[in-house]
Design a protein around this motif. Structure first.
Motif, PDB file in Angstrom:
ATOM      1  N   ALA A  31       0.695  -0.961   0.123  1.00 60.09           N
ATOM      2  CA  ALA A  31      -0.261   0.162   0.020  1.00 60.09           C
ATOM      3  C   ALA A  31       0.886   0.874  -0.359  1.00 60.09           C
ATOM      4  CB  ALA A  31      -0.937  -0.329   0.769  1.00 60.09           C
ATOM      5  N   LEU A  32       2.025   1.578   1.192  1.00 62.09           N
ATOM      6  CA  LEU A  32       2.698   2.782   0.873  1.00 62.09           C
ATOM      7  C   LEU A  32       3.890   2.362  -0.601  1.00 62.09           C
ATOM      8  CD1 LEU A  32       3.693   2.122   4.246  1.00 62.09           C
ATOM      9  CD2 LEU A  32       2.603   3.863   3.521  1.00 62.09           C
ATOM     10  N   ALA A  33       4.317   0.855  -1.033  1.00 61.75           N
ATOM     11  CA  ALA A  33       4.431   1.543  -2.304  1.00 61.75           C
ATOM     12  C   ALA A  33       3.962   2.046  -3.531  1.00 61.75           C
ATOM     13  CB  ALA A  33       4.917   0.432  -2.514  1.00 61.75           C
ATOM     14  N   THR A  34       2.260   1.462  -3.310  1.00 62.11           N
ATOM     15  CA  THR A  34       1.732   2.008  -4.916  1.00 62.11           C
ATOM     16  C   THR A  34       1.650   4.076  -4.378  1.00 62.11           C
ATOM     17  OG1 THR A  34       0.388   0.629  -4.309  1.00 62.11           O
ATOM     18  CG2 THR A  34      -1.036   1.978  -5.300  1.00 62.11           C
ATOM     19  N   VAL A  35       1.310   4.573  -2.624  1.00 58.11           N
ATOM     20  CA  VAL A  35       1.055   5.797  -2.860  1.00 58.11           C
ATOM     21  C   VAL A  35       2.266   6.539  -2.628  1.00 58.11           C
ATOM     22  CG1 VAL A  35       1.207   7.491  -1.413  1.00 58.11           C
ATOM     23  CG2 VAL A  35      -0.578   5.221  -0.981  1.00 58.11           C
ATOM     24  N   ILE A  36       3.823   6.039  -3.029  1.00 55.02           N
ATOM     25  CA  ILE A  36       4.707   6.759  -3.071  1.00 55.02           C
ATOM     26  C   ILE A  36       5.241   6.752  -4.179  1.00 55.02           C
ATOM     27  CG2 ILE A  36       7.333   6.270  -2.954  1.00 55.02           C
ATOM     28  CD1 ILE A  36       6.070   5.561  -0.106  1.00 55.02           C
ATOM     29  N   ASN A  37       4.522   5.708  -5.175  1.00 60.10           N
ATOM     30  CA  ASN A  37       4.760   6.026  -6.629  1.00 60.10           C
ATOM     31  C   ASN A  37       3.452   6.426  -7.540  1.00 60.10           C
ATOM     32  OD1 ASN A  37       7.150   4.368  -6.408  1.00 60.10           O
ATOM     33  ND2 ASN A  37       6.316   2.814  -6.336  1.00 60.10           N
ATOM     34  N   SER A  38       2.857   7.012  -6.857  1.00 61.50           N
ATOM     35  CA  SER A  38       1.663   6.905  -7.306  1.00 61.50           C
ATOM     36  C   SER A  38       2.212   8.887  -7.820  1.00 61.50           C
ATOM     37  CB  SER A  38       0.566   7.394  -6.613  1.00 61.50           C
ATOM     38  OG  SER A  38       0.463   8.281  -5.628  1.00 61.50           O
ATOM     39  N   GLU A  39       1.936   9.362  -9.333  1.00 57.45           N
ATOM     40  CA  GLU A  39       1.610  11.410  -9.004  1.00 57.45           C
ATOM     41  C   GLU A  39       0.665  12.111  -8.183  1.00 57.45           C
ATOM     42  OE1 GLU A  39       0.250  11.402 -12.928  1.00 57.45           O
ATOM     43  OE2 GLU A  39       1.203  10.318 -13.990  1.00 57.45           O
ATOM     44  N   THR A  40      -0.063  11.337  -7.611  1.00 54.00           N
ATOM     45  CA  THR A  40      -0.529  11.590  -6.376  1.00 54.00           C
ATOM     46  C   THR A  40      -0.125  12.182  -5.209  1.00 54.00           C
ATOM     47  OG1 THR A  40      -3.196  10.585  -6.846  1.00 54.00           O
ATOM     48  CG2 THR A  40      -2.623  11.995  -4.636  1.00 54.00           C
ATOM     49  N   TYR A  41       0.804  11.310  -4.972  1.00 58.19           N
ATOM     50  CA  TYR A  41       1.686  11.236  -3.923  1.00 58.19           C
ATOM     51  C   TYR A  41       2.497  12.613  -4.345  1.00 58.19           C
ATOM     52  CZ  TYR A  41       6.727  11.259  -0.972  1.00 58.19           C
ATOM     53  OH  TYR A  41       6.470  10.667  -0.092  1.00 58.19           O
ATOM     54  N   GLN A  42       2.807  12.965  -5.958  1.00 58.40           N
ATOM     55  CA  GLN A  42       4.282  14.021  -6.668  1.00 58.40           C
ATOM     56  C   GLN A  42       3.539  14.893  -6.121  1.00 58.40           C
ATOM     57  OE1 GLN A  42       7.166  13.439  -6.900  1.00 58.40           O
ATOM     58  NE2 GLN A  42       7.477  11.024  -6.369  1.00 58.40           N
ATOM     59  N   SER A  43       2.633  15.188  -5.849  1.00 56.02           N
ATOM     60  CA  SER A  43       1.801  16.641  -6.313  1.00 56.02           C
ATOM     61  C   SER A  43       1.681  16.640  -4.613  1.00 56.02           C
ATOM     62  CB  SER A  43       0.245  16.332  -6.898  1.00 56.02           C
ATOM     63  OG  SER A  43      -0.215  16.219  -7.777  1.00 56.02           O
ATOM     64  N   LEU A  44       1.293  15.670  -3.569  1.00 52.65           N
ATOM     65  CA  LEU A  44       0.827  16.051  -1.860  1.00 52.65           C
ATOM     66  C   LEU A  44       2.365  16.320  -1.829  1.00 52.65           C
ATOM     67  CD1 LEU A  44       0.021  15.446   0.376  1.00 52.65           C
ATOM     68  CD2 LEU A  44       0.997  13.009   0.312  1.00 52.65           C
ATOM     69  N   LEU A  45       3.757  16.039  -2.398  1.00 50.91           N
ATOM     70  CA  LEU A  45       4.729  16.742  -1.750  1.00 50.91           C
ATOM     71  C   LEU A  45       5.167  18.046  -2.318  1.00 50.91           C
ATOM     72  CD1 LEU A  45       7.542  13.856  -2.776  1.00 50.91           C
ATOM     73  CD2 LEU A  45       6.133  14.462  -0.564  1.00 50.91           C
ATOM     74  N   ARG A  46       4.364  18.562  -3.416  1.00 49.97           N
ATOM     75  CA  ARG A  46       4.911  19.864  -3.846  1.00 49.97           C
ATOM     76  C   ARG A  46       3.367  21.137  -2.308  1.00 49.97           C
ATOM     77  NH1 ARG A  46       4.007  17.716  -8.574  1.00 49.97           N
ATOM     78  NH2 ARG A  46       1.428  18.254  -9.008  1.00 49.97           N
TER      79      ARG A  46
END
Length: 73
Positions: A31-46
């Motif tokens: 589950a964590l890998a799915t989140v971290i490898n997502s575009e959503t995660y990249q958006s969250l970081l910004r």
């Protein structure tokens, strides 16, 4: 660690738990890998996206759409 960083970390945890609720066969690592490898995660970081201020369910809807549209690698 800043408040923003803590909010982002908490959001990742909540997204992973929501994924596991929806897909009981997933492990926490998957589950964590799915989140971290997502575009959503990249958006969250910004910071400019402001996603870390939103509810976990709201952000999860972006992750769900991303998974459903098979944009994830």
């Amino acid at each position: 660690m800043s408040d923003k960083e803590l909010m982002k970390i908490d959001m990742v945890k909540k997204l992973a738990l929501l994924l596991m609720d929806e897909n009981p066969q997933l492990t926490i690592e998957q589950a964590l890998a799915t989140v971290i490898n997502s575009e959503t995660y990249q958006s969250l970081l910004r910071d400019a996206s402001g996603l870390y201020y939103q509810s976990a369910r709201y952000v999860y809807s972006f992750l769900q759409n991303e998974i459903k549209s098979a944009k994830m690698a």
